[in-house]
Design a protein around this motif. Structure first.
Motif, PDB file in Angstrom:
ATOM      1  N   GLU A  48      18.411 -10.379  25.602  1.00 15.78           N
ATOM      2  CA  GLU A  48      17.089 -10.425  24.983  1.00 15.78           C
ATOM      3  C   GLU A  48      16.060 -10.012  25.960  1.00 15.78           C
ATOM      4  O   GLU A  48      14.814 -10.128  25.705  1.00 15.78           O
ATOM      5  CB  GLU A  48      16.911 -11.712  24.208  1.00 15.78           C
ATOM      6  CG  GLU A  48      17.485 -12.265  23.064  1.00 15.78           C
ATOM      7  CD  GLU A  48      16.632 -12.856  22.029  1.00 15.78           C
ATOM      8  OE1 GLU A  48      15.893 -13.522  22.429  1.00 15.78           O
ATOM      9  OE2 GLU A  48      16.992 -12.764  20.857  1.00 15.78           O
ATOM     10  N   PHE A  49      16.419  -9.900  27.165  1.00 15.68           N
ATOM     11  CA  PHE A  49      15.804  -9.704  28.275  1.00 15.68           C
ATOM     12  C   PHE A  49      14.629 -10.558  28.796  1.00 15.68           C
ATOM     13  O   PHE A  49      13.488 -10.518  29.071  1.00 15.68           O
ATOM     14  CB  PHE A  49      15.022  -8.134  28.198  1.00 15.68           C
ATOM     15  CG  PHE A  49      16.093  -7.070  28.026  1.00 15.68           C
ATOM     16  CD1 PHE A  49      16.544  -6.256  29.086  1.00 15.68           C
ATOM     17  CD2 PHE A  49      16.303  -6.832  26.947  1.00 15.68           C
ATOM     18  CE1 PHE A  49      17.396  -5.341  28.667  1.00 15.68           C
ATOM     19  CE2 PHE A  49      17.170  -5.451  26.556  1.00 15.68           C
ATOM     20  CZ  PHE A  49      17.767  -4.990  27.921  1.00 15.68           C
ATOM     21  N   LEU A  94       8.968 -22.866  24.694  1.00 15.83           N
ATOM     22  CA  LEU A  94       9.037 -21.415  24.372  1.00 15.83           C
ATOM     23  C   LEU A  94      10.529 -21.370  23.848  1.00 15.83           C
ATOM     24  O   LEU A  94      10.854 -20.669  22.871  1.00 15.83           O
ATOM     25  CB  LEU A  94       8.641 -20.423  25.152  1.00 15.83           C
ATOM     26  CG  LEU A  94       8.722 -19.085  24.873  1.00 15.83           C
ATOM     27  CD1 LEU A  94       7.910 -18.690  23.756  1.00 15.83           C
ATOM     28  CD2 LEU A  94       8.123 -18.225  26.157  1.00 15.83           C
ATOM     29  N   MET A  95      11.426 -21.609  24.969  1.00 17.68           N
ATOM     30  CA  MET A  95      12.938 -21.253  24.746  1.00 17.68           C
ATOM     31  C   MET A  95      13.266 -22.351  23.574  1.00 17.68           C
ATOM     32  O   MET A  95      14.082 -21.698  22.805  1.00 17.68           O
ATOM     33  CB  MET A  95      13.636 -21.923  25.919  1.00 17.68           C
ATOM     34  CG  MET A  95      13.457 -20.802  27.228  1.00 17.68           C
ATOM     35  SD  MET A  95      14.459 -20.962  28.613  1.00 17.68           S
ATOM     36  CE  MET A  95      13.920 -22.642  29.166  1.00 17.68           C
ATOM     37  N   GLU A  96      12.859 -23.605  23.292  1.00 17.36           N
ATOM     38  CA  GLU A  96      13.305 -24.379  22.350  1.00 17.36           C
ATOM     39  C   GLU A  96      12.841 -24.013  20.947  1.00 17.36           C
ATOM     40  O   GLU A  96      13.656 -24.110  20.183  1.00 17.36           O
ATOM     41  CB  GLU A  96      12.795 -25.712  22.753  1.00 17.36           C
ATOM     42  CG  GLU A  96      13.189 -26.914  21.884  1.00 17.36           C
ATOM     43  CD  GLU A  96      12.600 -28.303  21.930  1.00 17.36           C
ATOM     44  OE1 GLU A  96      13.431 -29.326  21.803  1.00 17.36           O
ATOM     45  OE2 GLU A  96      11.604 -28.262  22.464  1.00 17.36           O
ATOM     46  N   GLN A  97      11.691 -23.373  20.893  1.00 17.54           N
ATOM     47  CA  GLN A  97      11.228 -23.199  19.659  1.00 17.54           C
ATOM     48  C   GLN A  97      11.575 -21.796  19.113  1.00 17.54           C
ATOM     49  O   GLN A  97      11.686 -21.294  18.102  1.00 17.54           O
ATOM     50  CB  GLN A  97       9.696 -23.251  19.685  1.00 17.54           C
ATOM     51  CG  GLN A  97       9.195 -24.658  19.855  1.00 17.54           C
ATOM     52  CD  GLN A  97       7.742 -24.999  19.703  1.00 17.54           C
ATOM     53  OE1 GLN A  97       7.009 -23.832  19.704  1.00 17.54           O
ATOM     54  NE2 GLN A  97       7.148 -26.058  19.990  1.00 17.54           N
ATOM     55  N   ASP A  98      12.013 -20.825  20.234  1.00 22.21           N
ATOM     56  CA  ASP A  98      12.164 -19.444  19.807  1.00 22.21           C
ATOM     57  C   ASP A  98      13.580 -18.978  20.342  1.00 22.21           C
ATOM     58  O   ASP A  98      14.240 -18.575  19.198  1.00 22.21           O
ATOM     59  CB  ASP A  98      11.141 -18.409  20.625  1.00 22.21           C
ATOM     60  CG  ASP A  98      10.932 -17.136  20.388  1.00 22.21           C
ATOM     61  OD1 ASP A  98      11.105 -16.631  19.077  1.00 22.21           O
ATOM     62  OD2 ASP A  98      11.410 -16.367  21.394  1.00 22.21           O
ATOM     63  N   SER A  99      13.968 -18.970  21.386  1.00 21.87           N
ATOM     64  CA  SER A  99      15.195 -18.507  21.854  1.00 21.87           C
ATOM     65  C   SER A  99      16.329 -19.341  21.345  1.00 21.87           C
ATOM     66  O   SER A  99      17.376 -18.764  21.017  1.00 21.87           O
ATOM     67  CB  SER A  99      15.227 -18.383  23.364  1.00 21.87           C
ATOM     68  OG  SER A  99      14.082 -17.615  23.752  1.00 21.87           O
ATOM     69  N   TYR A 100      16.215 -20.547  21.373  1.00 28.11           N
ATOM     70  CA  TYR A 100      17.291 -21.534  21.167  1.00 28.11           C
ATOM     71  C   TYR A 100      17.795 -21.320  19.748  1.00 28.11           C
ATOM     72  O   TYR A 100      19.079 -21.308  19.252  1.00 28.11           O
ATOM     73  CB  TYR A 100      16.860 -22.838  21.465  1.00 28.11           C
ATOM     74  CG  TYR A 100      17.844 -24.083  21.116  1.00 28.11           C
ATOM     75  CD1 TYR A 100      19.153 -24.120  21.533  1.00 28.11           C
ATOM     76  CD2 TYR A 100      17.567 -24.916  20.031  1.00 28.11           C
ATOM     77  CE1 TYR A 100      20.220 -25.067  21.268  1.00 28.11           C
ATOM     78  CE2 TYR A 100      18.559 -26.033  19.846  1.00 28.11           C
ATOM     79  CZ  TYR A 100      19.879 -26.034  20.384  1.00 28.11           C
ATOM     80  OH  TYR A 100      20.501 -27.042  19.946  1.00 28.11           O
ATOM     81  N   PRO A 101      17.077 -21.525  18.596  1.00 26.93           N
ATOM     82  CA  PRO A 101      17.213 -21.168  17.449  1.00 26.93           C
ATOM     83  C   PRO A 101      18.082 -20.078  17.133  1.00 26.93           C
ATOM     84  O   PRO A 101      19.271 -19.752  16.323  1.00 26.93           O
ATOM     85  CB  PRO A 101      16.130 -21.068  16.368  1.00 26.93           C
ATOM     86  CG  PRO A 101      15.195 -21.823  17.375  1.00 26.93           C
ATOM     87  CD  PRO A 101      15.304 -21.620  18.574  1.00 26.93           C
ATOM     88  N   SER A 118      17.764  -8.355  13.085  1.00 25.42           N
ATOM     89  CA  SER A 118      18.517  -7.915  14.467  1.00 25.42           C
ATOM     90  C   SER A 118      18.330  -9.237  15.561  1.00 25.42           C
ATOM     91  O   SER A 118      19.060  -9.090  16.485  1.00 25.42           O
ATOM     92  CB  SER A 118      18.071  -6.724  15.230  1.00 25.42           C
ATOM     93  OG  SER A 118      16.762  -6.652  15.741  1.00 25.42           O
ATOM     94  N   GLU A 119      17.196  -9.788  15.444  1.00 23.13           N
ATOM     95  CA  GLU A 119      17.098 -10.735  16.331  1.00 23.13           C
ATOM     96  C   GLU A 119      17.371 -12.341  15.707  1.00 23.13           C
ATOM     97  O   GLU A 119      16.992 -13.082  16.270  1.00 23.13           O
ATOM     98  CB  GLU A 119      15.538 -10.785  16.767  1.00 23.13           C
ATOM     99  CG  GLU A 119      15.177  -9.676  17.583  1.00 23.13           C
ATOM    100  CD  GLU A 119      14.028  -9.854  18.598  1.00 23.13           C
ATOM    101  OE1 GLU A 119      13.300 -10.943  18.426  1.00 23.13           O
ATOM    102  OE2 GLU A 119      14.188  -9.459  19.816  1.00 23.13           O
TER     103      GLU A 119
END
Length: 542
Positions: free
Chosen positions: A108-109, A184-191, A290-291
């Motif tokens: 995801e860069f 930010l990671m917990e709420q966005d990338s982690y899911p 796609s995300e």
């Protein structure tokens, strides 16, 4: 031989003990190709250093090697992988989980987030004050300062406070910034990680196949197509460049089987524009799929529909469906909202009102606007969509009788006399705006134009427009934050509370001066401007 001081073991960053500025960091900074010259454009900047690297960077990474992935996966049992889904803390506490999540962020860069978090964890283990200063400087130069090679996305206040404390660092110096990035990671990338194929394969006990790299390019500029043979024939890539610029500058009526070209180009203005356009919404939904985050736009649409409901019976039914689909703990399309917001909805769902989902909808809208939307604009899907439309657009320009889109050489030459003359031309505004987009600084012209419009506003509408301009361009976490100093930002905030036609004058002058001294001279030397001049000169001689 002197033993090197290992700064951040997880990141393999080290330097000699007698150096306060580390060779590893310096060489990494020097290797960064081109940075956005513009300070601002916050959502785009945090991944910019990676986006501007050669495509081979990620292909050569160990992430792309099936052997490495299979080796890593073979040591993780499905039971262990399932535990990673219990909480983000649990994932990061396991070395294999941390490695898998880091690899996912690379696709995801956005690996700068986890690397910053790891550097902060290592920093807090420092035992002496002697260790703190060099480590603090390295973290600041790598992740915090403007144009850092791996700059993380922090609000203005957090960045300023961290900058002020960096010269006398404490163990807690980076705590606020680290907590922000963690959330930010917990709420966005982690899911998204939990819904990704590599994680699901681990849970099912399968060996992962080669992951699909999500190639995100820079914000779309037609120069990206130079050297690539398209599926259609135009007069040249320079013509293609000017064509799209002129399209944005001049509204023309073209009968297309697809979305109107002007509407499509206007998608880049805001997430509102995309959501209000049928084709834009469809394209954005496809991107979110796609995300693995399509539940966000689906929830937002469900809320929009819910607020139009008039029957009390239907309000209750729709509220229960939205709650069951998106809010409750085991919802099939559970959105990522904080505990307080979720609890508030749960307590009131038995007697719903039309505003019962408003707080959650605002959170999800903000998440899409600040995170997903900037990536959507820089994605290959949108670029290919525009690319496919060019033959229709070109045909429309040649056959349309509604407006003459050709510019005169004299008019374009006048743009070089002053920025004022450039901005006085509608076509000039549009082409200059496209140039600024290529430099990731279009918020400057958008703010200037918003201020021009604001000064023409009647007094009874000033409050609403002032709030919108402040929230979009001025406040510390604004989506299109302009680059003004702290003192001016504070003064503008006070003026916006009791607005007058001159509330934004000082900020507008500052941004105008920035464009005049920095962006405008580069525009006059750019291929966009020079190619347009070259194309127009033959037209005037015929």
């Amino acid at each position: 031989m002197e033993n090197p001081l290992l700064l951040f073991p997880q990141l393999n960053i080290s330097a000699s003990k007698d150096k306060s500025y580390y060779k590893a960091m310096k060489s990494m900074v020097k290797e960064e190709p081109h940075k956005a010259s513009k300070p601002g454009a916050k959502q785009k900047r945090n991944r910019l250093s990676l986006l501007l690297q050669k495509p081979e960077f990620h292909e050569s990474d160990h992430l792309g090697k099936p052997g490495n992935l299979a080796k890593a996966a073979s040591s993780v049992s499905p039971e262990e992988a399932v535990k990673w889904g219990e909480s983000f803390d649990k994932l990061l506490s396991e070395k294999a989980g941390l490695d898998a999540f880091t690899k996912f962020l690379k696709t995801e860069f956005s690996e700068e987030n986890i690397e910053f978090w790891m550097a902060c964890e290592d920093y807090k283990k420092s035992k002496t004050a002697h260790e703190l200063l060099p480590k603090a400087k390295t973290i600041f130069e790598t992740f915090i300062q403007k144009d850092a090679p791996k700059e993380v996305n922090l609000d203005f206040h957090t960045k300023e406070v961290t900058s002020q404390n960096i010269h006398q660092p404490l163990i807690t110096t980076f705590d606020t910034a680290q907590n922000t990035v963690y959330r930010l990671m917990e709420q966005d990338s982690y899911p998204r990680f939990l819904r990704s194929d590599p994680y699901l394969n681990l849970v099912k006990g399968r060996n992962p196949s080669r992951p699909t790299l999500r190639r995100r390019s820079r914000s779309f500029t037609v120069n990206d197509f130079q050297g690539v043979r398209p599926d259609f024939t135009v007069c040249g890539y320079e013509y293609f460049d000017s064509l799209l610029s002129i399209l944005l500058a001049i509204p023309i009526q073209v009968n297309l089987t697809r979305s109107n070209a002007g509407e499509t180009m206007a998608w880049s203005e805001s997430v509102d524009t995309v959501l209000a356009n049928k084709d834009g919404l469809a394209a954005f939904r496809t991107f979110l799929k796609s995300e693995f985050s399509e539940e966000n736009v689906e929830f937002w649409l469900a809320c929009e529909d819910f607020k139009k409901t008039k029957s009390s019976t239907k309000i209750a039914l729709k509220a229960q469906k939205i709650y069951s689909d998106f809010i409750r703990a085991d919802a099939p399309k559970e959105i990522n909202i904080d505990f307080h917001t979720k609890t508030g909805i749960s307590q009131n769902i038995s007697e719903p009102t039309l505003s019962c989902f408003d707080d959650a909808q605002r959170l999800i809208y903000s998440l899409m606007a600040k995170d997903s939307f900037p990536r959507f604009l820089s994605g290959a899907d949108l670029k290919n969509y525009l690319k496919c439309m060019v033959p229709h657009i070109e045909s429309g320009i040649k056959t349309s009788n509604t407006r003459n889109v050709l510019l005169s050489t004299e008019e374009v030459i006048q743009w070089s006399q002053s920025l004022e003359k450039l901005l006085a031309s509608q076509s000039g505004q549009g082409i200059f705006r496209e140039f600024l987009k290529s430099e990731f600084s279009e918020e400057n012209i958008e703010f200037w134009l918003a201020c021009e419009d604001y000064k023409k506003t009647k007094s009874d509408h000033l409050q609403g427009k002032a709030e919108r301009i402040y929230e979009e361009f001025v406040q510390s976490d604004a989506i299109k934050q302009i680059n003004i100093d702290y003192q001016m930002r504070e003064a503008t905030a006070k003026k916006a509370q009791d607005p007058t036609p001159t509330s934004f004058d000082e900020a507008q002058k500052t941004v105008y001066t920035l464009m005049e001294r920095d962006s405008y001279p580069r525009f006059l030397k750019s291929k966009t401007y020079l190619n347009l001049l070259n194309q127009l000169q033959p037209n005037t001689s015929k």
